[in-house]
Write a protein that holds these residues in place. Structure first.
Motif, PDB file in Angstrom:
ATOM      1  N   ASP A 135      22.850  25.555  -1.790  1.00  0.00           N
ATOM      2  CA  ASP A 135      22.542  26.660  -0.879  1.00  0.00           C
ATOM      3  C   ASP A 135      23.163  26.483   0.502  1.00  0.00           C
ATOM      4  OD1 ASP A 135      21.083  27.993  -2.814  1.00  0.00           O
ATOM      5  OD2 ASP A 135      19.179  27.060  -2.230  1.00  0.00           O
ATOM      6  N   TYR A 136      23.046  25.272   1.051  1.00  0.00           N
ATOM      7  CA  TYR A 136      23.537  25.020   2.403  1.00  0.00           C
ATOM      8  C   TYR A 136      24.365  23.728   2.390  1.00  0.00           C
ATOM      9  CZ  TYR A 136      19.865  28.412   3.300  1.00  0.00           C
ATOM     10  OH  TYR A 136      19.079  29.544   3.274  1.00  0.00           O
ATOM     11  N   PRO A 137      25.634  23.821   2.016  1.00  0.00           N
ATOM     12  CA  PRO A 137      26.435  22.614   1.742  1.00  0.00           C
ATOM     13  C   PRO A 137      26.864  21.801   2.945  1.00  0.00           C
ATOM     14  CG  PRO A 137      27.737  24.605   1.416  1.00  0.00           C
ATOM     15  CD  PRO A 137      26.341  25.054   1.638  1.00  0.00           C
ATOM     16  N   LEU A 138      26.803  22.348   4.159  1.00  0.00           N
ATOM     17  CA  LEU A 138      27.252  21.607   5.339  1.00  0.00           C
ATOM     18  C   LEU A 138      26.061  21.126   6.156  1.00  0.00           C
ATOM     19  CD1 LEU A 138      30.274  23.771   6.548  1.00  0.00           C
ATOM     20  CD2 LEU A 138      30.238  21.876   4.915  1.00  0.00           C
ATOM     21  N   ALA A 139      26.021  19.834   6.441  1.00  0.00           N
ATOM     22  CA  ALA A 139      24.983  19.250   7.300  1.00  0.00           C
ATOM     23  C   ALA A 139      25.528  19.172   8.718  1.00  0.00           C
ATOM     24  CB  ALA A 139      24.593  17.863   6.808  1.00  0.00           C
ATOM     25  N   MET A 140      24.958  19.958   9.636  1.00  0.00           N
ATOM     26  CA  MET A 140      25.424  20.000  11.025  1.00  0.00           C
ATOM     27  C   MET A 140      24.231  20.110  11.959  1.00  0.00           C
ATOM     28  SD  MET A 140      28.623  22.673  10.531  1.00  0.00           S
ATOM     29  CE  MET A 140      29.063  22.692  12.281  1.00  0.00           C
ATOM     30  N   ALA A 157      32.722  27.634  -1.882  1.00  0.00           N
ATOM     31  CA  ALA A 157      32.709  27.400  -3.326  1.00  0.00           C
ATOM     32  C   ALA A 157      31.475  26.607  -3.742  1.00  0.00           C
ATOM     33  CB  ALA A 157      33.981  26.670  -3.742  1.00  0.00           C
ATOM     34  N   LEU A 158      31.086  25.629  -2.931  1.00  0.00           N
ATOM     35  CA  LEU A 158      29.885  24.854  -3.208  1.00  0.00           C
ATOM     36  C   LEU A 158      28.641  25.732  -3.185  1.00  0.00           C
ATOM     37  CD1 LEU A 158      30.960  21.796  -1.099  1.00  0.00           C
ATOM     38  CD2 LEU A 158      30.145  21.584  -3.459  1.00  0.00           C
ATOM     39  N   LYS A 159      28.595  26.626  -2.231  1.00  0.00           N
ATOM     40  CA  LYS A 159      27.450  27.543  -2.135  1.00  0.00           C
ATOM     41  C   LYS A 159      27.377  28.423  -3.386  1.00  0.00           C
ATOM     42  CE  LYS A 159      25.227  30.815   1.052  1.00  0.00           C
ATOM     43  NZ  LYS A 159      24.081  29.942   1.413  1.00  0.00           N
ATOM     44  N   ASP A 189      30.319  14.454  -6.838  1.00  0.00           N
ATOM     45  CA  ASP A 189      29.758  15.130  -8.006  1.00  0.00           C
ATOM     46  C   ASP A 189      29.563  16.618  -7.749  1.00  0.00           C
ATOM     47  OD1 ASP A 189      29.702  12.554  -8.925  1.00  0.00           O
ATOM     48  OD2 ASP A 189      27.577  12.534  -9.459  1.00  0.00           O
ATOM     49  N   GLN A 190      29.028  16.949  -6.587  1.00  0.00           N
ATOM     50  CA  GLN A 190      28.809  18.357  -6.261  1.00  0.00           C
ATOM     51  C   GLN A 190      30.124  19.103  -6.074  1.00  0.00           C
ATOM     52  OE1 GLN A 190      26.129  18.228  -2.895  1.00  0.00           O
ATOM     53  NE2 GLN A 190      24.331  17.891  -4.181  1.00  0.00           N
ATOM     54  N   PHE A 191      31.106  18.441  -5.456  1.00  0.00           N
ATOM     55  CA  PHE A 191      32.420  19.057  -5.308  1.00  0.00           C
ATOM     56  C   PHE A 191      33.034  19.329  -6.688  1.00  0.00           C
ATOM     57  CE2 PHE A 191      32.138  18.437  -0.887  1.00  0.00           C
ATOM     58  CZ  PHE A 191      33.258  18.944  -0.245  1.00  0.00           C
ATOM     59  N   ALA A 192      32.935  18.344  -7.587  1.00  0.00           N
ATOM     60  CA  ALA A 192      33.509  18.509  -8.927  1.00  0.00           C
ATOM     61  C   ALA A 192      32.833  19.650  -9.682  1.00  0.00           C
ATOM     62  CB  ALA A 192      33.384  17.206  -9.704  1.00  0.00           C
ATOM     63  N   LYS A 193      31.528  19.758  -9.555  1.00  0.00           N
ATOM     64  CA  LYS A 193      30.792  20.830 -10.210  1.00  0.00           C
ATOM     65  C   LYS A 193      31.256  22.196  -9.716  1.00  0.00           C
ATOM     66  CE  LYS A 193      26.104  22.539 -11.088  1.00  0.00           C
ATOM     67  NZ  LYS A 193      24.645  22.339 -10.809  1.00  0.00           N
ATOM     68  N   ALA A 194      31.690  22.237  -8.434  1.00  0.00           N
ATOM     69  CA  ALA A 194      32.189  23.491  -7.863  1.00  0.00           C
ATOM     70  C   ALA A 194      33.669  23.712  -8.178  1.00  0.00           C
ATOM     71  CB  ALA A 194      31.966  23.495  -6.355  1.00  0.00           C
TER      72      ALA A 194
END
Length: 422
Positions: A183-188, A176-178, A153-158
């Motif tokens: 705000d912080y799209p990658l969980a690492m 693009a997500l940001k 869903d978030q990818f599609a919105k972006a």
């Protein structure tokens, strides 16, 4: 019969024995179970690996072997083994063996090599992790390999309509997500802890198919590819500030809260992202193949748990029967239901995915076929020290104290010193 032992008393007494074996619940090998009548073994493991009373009673009914259970915290097991070994005593017959302990336990001579059939060797997905010098030192019971997750869903919105296949695509998609509001799209995990070290390992492994050279040194090209990717992520401000100081699990859980859109992480999140008790994004997250360099990863890393037998056990045959039972196909199905353990047998994993027991599996089965060990000579005895050098350098880089080149130099010099001491 199941008898719980208070771990403090177990340490004080130091009277239990250790042993492990392998096989199937319905085929306990060539041993005569009648000879085991009246025997007992001790099983030391964390709470997540303890079967139910009913399951243990069934084992006793089948074999005549009673099982005394010592429920011990995962972090304490190595210390208890070491303490017992210094006194040449047994702490348990069957014992938990984490993937990262294999080299250390091999060097210390704590584990009895196991014999299993060729069919079982083919069925167990992560057996290589517990094999050193062609000796099988433990049998995996709980799987945990690395796959990716993305919030559709978030990818599609972006404006992104397909999952990323490479780490370069992950980076561009995250930007693009940001821009779209995440705000912080990658969980690492970038804190100074074990998960940061393993995260770098699997990133390098998925990118380049290698982490270490045959002589035990780091493969510089692979490690630098991963470190440079980390730096690009940091420069673009794609990781939450708390991911640099919080636990790795807290960082991973951001995929469930919706504050992150993409994660390469444990297979447990197949279930967690769909559990309303854990996830605010049920139905939005899909498990996919991990990214690589030129396409999806050709290899992925597993961090499984296993059972092993101590070399000093006086009850090896009975312990072998217990592990044959515990790791059998039937018990793997039962333990998936009662303990949530992800099967380590490919046949069982496929069955549970195909019949829908494991829901929202996505690319789980396809990814399981890519499992390989990144350690060319098995997990080394100095793994803990090497891991520490890695995660401290990563954390310093995350905090802006080191460049990727300096981080590599710090971890590589630490490893070189460890190799000289062998």
């Amino acid at each position: 019969m199941k008898k719980k032992i208070v771990s403090m008393l177990l340490v004080a007494a130091m009277v239990a024995s250790m042993a492990v074996g392998c096989g199937s619940k319905n085929d306990s090998g060539n041993s005569d179970t009648k000879s085991d009548k009246g025997e007992s073994i001790t099983f030391m493991a964390p709470d997540w690996a303890i079967p139910s009373d009913d399951q243990l009673d069934e084992f006793t009914k089948e074999t005549g072997i009673e099982v005394e259970v010592s429920e011990v915290g995962w972090d304490d097991i190595r210390e208890k083994l070491a303490t017992a070994a210094t006194g040449n005593k047994n702490v348990a017959d069957v014992v938990e063996v984490d993937w990262s302990w294999v080299g250390e336990f091999k060097a210390a001579g704590w584990l009895e090599p196991l014999k299993i059939s060729d069919a079982d060797k083919e069925d167990f997905l992560t057996l290589d992790t517990f094999t050193v010098d062609d000796e099988i030192l433990a049998l995996p019971y709980s799987n945990d390999y690395r796959i990716a997750y993305y919030n559709k869903d978030q990818f599609a919105k972006a404006g992104i309509n397909e999952a990323p296949k490479t780490y370069a695509e992950v980076l561009e998609d995250a930007k693009a997500l940001k821009a779209s509001g995440v705000d912080y799209p990658l969980a690492m995990s970038m804190n100074a802890e074990e998960k940061a070290a393993t995260g770098l390992m699997w990133t390098a492994f998925q990118m380049d198919g290698v982490v270490w050279n045959d002589d035990g040194t780091f493969n510089k090209d692979a490690i630098m590819d991963a470190l440079n990717y980390y730096q690009e992520v940091l420069d673009a401000d794609l990781v939450a500030p708390e991911d640099k100081t919080a636990s790795g699990m807290e960082a991973y859980m951001r995929i469930c809260s919706g504050t992150a859109s993409f994660l390469v992480g444990p297979t447990m999140f197949v279930s967690k992202t769909q559990n309303p008790d854990d996830s605010a994004v049920v139905g939005q997250v899909e498990p996919i193949l991990a990214p690589g360099k030129d396409g999806t990863a050709k290899k992925t890393m597993a961090l499984p748990e296993a059972l092993g037998v101590t070399s000093t056990s006086e009850n090896k045959e009975a312990a072998q029967k217990f592990v044959e039972w515990y790791t059998s196909a039937d018990m793997q199905k039962e333990l998936n239901e009662t303990l949530g353990s992800l099967p380590t047998r490919s046949s069982v994993l496929k069955e549970l995915v195909d019949d829908g027991t494991i829901a929202n599996a996505g690319a789980m089965l396809e990814a399981s076929e890519l499992i390989a060990s990144p350690f060319p000579n098995g997990v080394p005895a100095y793994y803990a020290e090497m891991s520490s050098a890695m995660y401290n350098a990563i954390n310093k880089m995350a905090l802006g104290e080191l460049t990727p080149e300096k981080a590599y130099e710090e971890m590589s010099s630490g490893l070189d010193q460890l190799l000289k001491e062998q």
